[in-house]
Design a protein around this motif. Structure first.
Motif, mmCIF file in Angstrom:
data_model
loop_
_atom_site.group_PDB
_atom_site.id
_atom_site.type_symbol
_atom_site.label_atom_id
_atom_site.label_comp_id
_atom_site.label_asym_id
_atom_site.label_seq_id
_atom_site.Cartn_x
_atom_site.Cartn_y
_atom_site.Cartn_z
ATOM 1 N N TRP A 1 5.712 0.218 2.253
ATOM 2 C CA TRP A 1 5.089 -0.834 1.450
ATOM 3 C C TRP A 1 6.006 -2.056 1.343
ATOM 4 O O TRP A 1 5.607 -3.099 0.865
ATOM 5 C CB TRP A 1 4.797 -0.354 0.030
ATOM 6 C CG TRP A 1 3.725 0.677 -0.086
ATOM 7 C CD1 TRP A 1 3.055 1.299 0.917
ATOM 8 C CD2 TRP A 1 3.182 1.213 -1.306
ATOM 9 N NE1 TRP A 1 2.150 2.187 0.401
ATOM 10 C CE2 TRP A 1 2.206 2.156 -0.961
ATOM 11 C CE3 TRP A 1 3.443 0.981 -2.656
ATOM 12 C CZ2 TRP A 1 1.482 2.867 -1.920
ATOM 13 C CZ3 TRP A 1 2.729 1.690 -3.608
ATOM 14 C CH2 TRP A 1 1.751 2.626 -3.235
ATOM 15 N N ASP B 1 7.162 -6.570 -1.139
ATOM 16 C CA ASP B 1 8.541 -6.582 -0.674
ATOM 17 C C ASP B 1 9.327 -7.692 -1.375
ATOM 18 O O ASP B 1 10.365 -7.467 -1.997
ATOM 19 C CB ASP B 1 8.501 -6.812 0.851
ATOM 20 C CG ASP B 1 9.843 -6.633 1.500
ATOM 21 O OD1 ASP B 1 10.741 -6.100 0.836
ATOM 22 O OD2 ASP B 1 9.982 -7.024 2.669
ATOM 23 N N THR C 1 -1.301 -5.419 -6.868
ATOM 24 C CA THR C 1 0.163 -5.345 -6.970
ATOM 25 C C THR C 1 0.575 -4.626 -8.249
ATOM 26 O O THR C 1 1.503 -3.808 -8.243
ATOM 27 C CB THR C 1 0.781 -6.769 -6.931
ATOM 28 O OG1 THR C 1 0.326 -7.397 -5.735
ATOM 29 C CG2 THR C 1 2.285 -6.735 -6.946
ATOM 30 N N THR D 1 4.659 -7.729 3.286
ATOM 31 C CA THR D 1 3.835 -7.824 2.072
ATOM 32 C C THR D 1 4.539 -8.620 0.985
ATOM 33 O O THR D 1 5.759 -8.772 0.994
ATOM 34 C CB THR D 1 3.536 -6.427 1.489
ATOM 35 O OG1 THR D 1 4.774 -5.848 1.085
ATOM 36 C CG2 THR D 1 2.852 -5.534 2.496
ATOM 37 N N ASP D 2 3.733 -9.062 0.030
ATOM 38 C CA ASP D 2 4.298 -9.747 -1.125
ATOM 39 C C ASP D 2 5.078 -8.778 -2.003
ATOM 40 O O ASP D 2 5.959 -9.173 -2.745
ATOM 41 C CB ASP D 2 3.178 -10.368 -1.966
ATOM 42 C CG ASP D 2 2.624 -11.603 -1.289
ATOM 43 O OD1 ASP D 2 3.247 -12.050 -0.307
ATOM 44 O OD2 ASP D 2 1.578 -12.103 -1.738
ATOM 45 N N ASP E 1 0.153 -1.085 -7.518
ATOM 46 C CA ASP E 1 1.262 -0.605 -6.663
ATOM 47 C C ASP E 1 2.490 -0.282 -7.520
ATOM 48 O O ASP E 1 3.119 0.772 -7.358
ATOM 49 C CB ASP E 1 1.689 -1.697 -5.663
ATOM 50 C CG ASP E 1 0.729 -1.848 -4.487
ATOM 51 O OD1 ASP E 1 -0.141 -0.975 -4.308
ATOM 52 O OD2 ASP E 1 0.867 -2.845 -3.754
ATOM 53 N N GLU F 1 -7.877 0.105 -0.769
ATOM 54 C CA GLU F 1 -6.588 -0.357 -1.302
ATOM 55 C C GLU F 1 -5.538 0.639 -0.835
ATOM 56 O O GLU F 1 -5.681 1.841 -1.070
ATOM 57 C CB GLU F 1 -6.652 -0.410 -2.835
ATOM 58 C CG GLU F 1 -5.488 -1.161 -3.455
ATOM 59 C CD GLU F 1 -5.766 -1.535 -4.909
ATOM 60 O OE1 GLU F 1 -6.628 -2.400 -5.174
ATOM 61 O OE2 GLU F 1 -5.125 -0.923 -5.786
ATOM 62 N N ARG F 2 -4.518 0.147 -0.133
ATOM 63 C CA ARG F 2 -3.484 1.018 0.446
ATOM 64 C C ARG F 2 -4.119 2.163 1.230
ATOM 65 O O ARG F 2 -3.697 3.309 1.155
ATOM 66 C CB ARG F 2 -2.576 1.581 -0.650
ATOM 67 C CG ARG F 2 -1.751 0.542 -1.348
ATOM 68 C CD ARG F 2 -0.468 0.263 -0.617
ATOM 69 N NE ARG F 2 0.286 -0.828 -1.206
ATOM 70 C CZ ARG F 2 0.972 -1.723 -0.497
ATOM 71 N NH1 ARG F 2 0.968 -1.684 0.819
ATOM 72 N NH2 ARG F 2 1.650 -2.670 -1.085
ATOM 73 N N SER G 1 6.970 -4.753 6.816
ATOM 74 C CA SER G 1 5.837 -4.508 5.917
ATOM 75 C C SER G 1 5.044 -5.802 5.675
ATOM 76 O O SER G 1 3.841 -5.752 5.464
ATOM 77 C CB SER G 1 6.311 -3.941 4.582
ATOM 78 O OG SER G 1 6.989 -4.921 3.861
#
Ligand SMILES: C[S@@+](CC[C@H](N)C(=O)[O-])C[C@H]1O[C@@H](n2cnc3c(N)ncnc32)[C@H](O)[C@@H]1O
Length: 439
Positions: free
Chosen positions: A347, A357, A73, A354-355, A76, A55-56, A352
């Motif tokens: 991130w 964002d 998420t 990603t969701d 995050d 993860e990350r 990026s």
């Protein structure tokens, strides 16, 4: 070592008067029931039954622990908020009270650069995997431990910390079902101005179909409304407001996050000395099934609830939920800083992909102080206007042109948050339909 199962829990309800908290409390950590053994660092070997997760970019094992990929998420967001706290205060001590495999603890240590993390889980079987995962981080920095593992009931460990005046900057309560039974001891074990990250997964009651249960767990009678998932977040915050106020504290949300995976409701709260907000931010919300409008009521207005629509069926059409948090779901400044930090870390922001964002940008937009509680589903607008569901972008740009505040909702994809009334939205939906038929 003291190991308790949830069934052996005592709610510690005798702890009525909070021990005074001191902002820069530096007492040595002495009360853990079991430290990890730093001399027996486990290695990740090929005999492990479960495969490593990442993860990350962080590698970890989940063994037989309860683990949800979909909660990444939420993790995050917790890490971003914690990292900002560390930047502003220069210190970060975290209690991951229901840590599962310890992924949050690992991320708070590495990404948020926590000075110390106490990883706790009531399940004795999780010890090995938590210790293995955290062993990627040196167990001490000089004389100071960086992390420790305890296998205790969350209420017990938090109460022990409180009684020893061993306060934390951030307590993470990632519970199954409702968080309510942990709130009191968590608030007591927090430093002043500390952060409390709570989770609820009891979506059924949050949807308003079990008002007696929500009353029992959160002190709020919650009825079904079109924006029930937002009410779930408001119920969670309201429950914390109530428990905190009994102890002489007030809570304010830094961000509120709903995910349909579960569903899961998460809120990051800041806890300070204070009382219930004076008739503001903690009250009642009504929804009129007849005209689709919503209103907010203070406690003083309880006997005067009615709907602006003058239909004779009004009293039957009006449903009321509360008491709930009726104030902002996010702290605009904090959530904006979280977005900037996510961009700094790659991130979020361009490239990026990603969701996260999208989510953070939506949360920033939602935090516009002109926007009221709730959201308006475009399907409801269409059904009331007797037209096809209008395109979201077209509705938003028309509202903006007319001077209304409007944003999308991170909770519901085909919905908007706006200070325009339901009647106004219906008018716009009809106009848009006429325009598209004329083309
Ligand atoms: C939702 S999982 C935690 C997941 C983890 N935080 C993550 O992000 O992957 C809940 C955990 O709480 C633990 N648990 C359940 N009741 C508990 C209690 N009363 N005290 C401490 N831990 C508890 C369970 O063993 C389980 O590992």
């Amino acid at each position: 070592m003291i190991t308790l199962t949830p069934k052996t829990l005592s709610p510690f309800s005798f702890l009525c008067n909070p021990i005074p908290k001191h902002q820069n409390q530096n007492s040595k950590y002495t009360i853990v029931t079991q430290y990890s053994d730093s001399n027996s660092k486990p290695t990740f070997n090929s005999n492990c039954e479960s495969e490593f997760q990442t993860e990350r970019g962080l590698k970890f094992d989940i063994g037989e622990t309860f683990f949800r990929h979909e909660s990444a998420t939420g993790r995050d967001l917790g890490v971003l908020a914690a990292a900002l706290y560390k930047r502003s205060k220069g210190k970060l001590r975290v209690l991951d009270a229901l840590c599962g495999c310890g992924i949050r603890s690992l991320r708070y240590l590495i990404e948020a650069e926590a000075d110390f993390v106490l990883a706790n889980d009531a399940n004795d079987d999780n010890r090995k995997v938590i210790t293995e995962n955290l062993s990627q981080v040196e167990s001490s920095s000089g004389d100071d431990p960086r992390w420790a593992v305890t296998l205790s009931d969350a209420n017990r460990i938090m109460t022990e910390c409180y009684l020893k005046r061993d306060f934390f900057d951030l307590i993470d309560i990632d519970s199954f079902g409702s968080d309510s039974s942990f709130l009191r001891s968590a608030i007591n074990a927090l430093k002043l101005d500390g952060l409390l990250y709570v989770t609820s997964t009891d979506g059924f009651s949050s949807g308003g179909r079990r008002p007696q249960q929500t009353l029992a767990a959160y002190g709020a009678y919650v009825r079904p409304m079109p924006y029930s998932n937002e009410l779930g977040l408001r119920m969670l915050i309201g429950g914390a407001v109530r428990v905190a106020s009994v102890l002489g504290y007030r809570v304010t949300p830094l961000f509120s996050y709903y995910s349909y995976h579960g569903p899961i409701f998460r809120v990051m709260l800041r806890v300070n000395r204070g009382k219930l907000p004076d008739n503001r931010n903690y009250g009642f919300i009504s929804y009129c099934h007849n005209c689709g409008s919503s209103q907010e009521y203070s406690w003083a207005e309880l006997g005067r609830m009615s709907c602006p629509c003058s239909d004779s069926k009004v009293s039957k059409s009006l449903v009321v939920s509360g008491p709930l948090w009726t104030g902002p779901l996010h702290d605009t400044l904090y959530i904006t800083e979280m977005l900037h930090l996510a961009e700094e870390w790659g991130w979020a922001g361009s490239g990026s992909g990603t969701d996260l964002d999208k989510l953070l940008n939506q949360m920033v937009a939602e935090s516009d102080p002109r926007l009221p509680f709730g959201y308006t589903k475009l399907d409801e607008v269409a059904s009331r206007a007797k037209v096809n569901s209008p395109p979201l972008r077209a509705v938003m740009s028309t509202l903006e042109k007319e001077g209304y505040a409007v944003s999308r909702s991170h909770i519901e994809s085909n919905a908007i948050k706006t200070n325009c009334s339901m009647a106004g939205c219906i008018r716009i939906a009809k106009q848009l339909q006429q325009c598209s038929s004329a083309e």
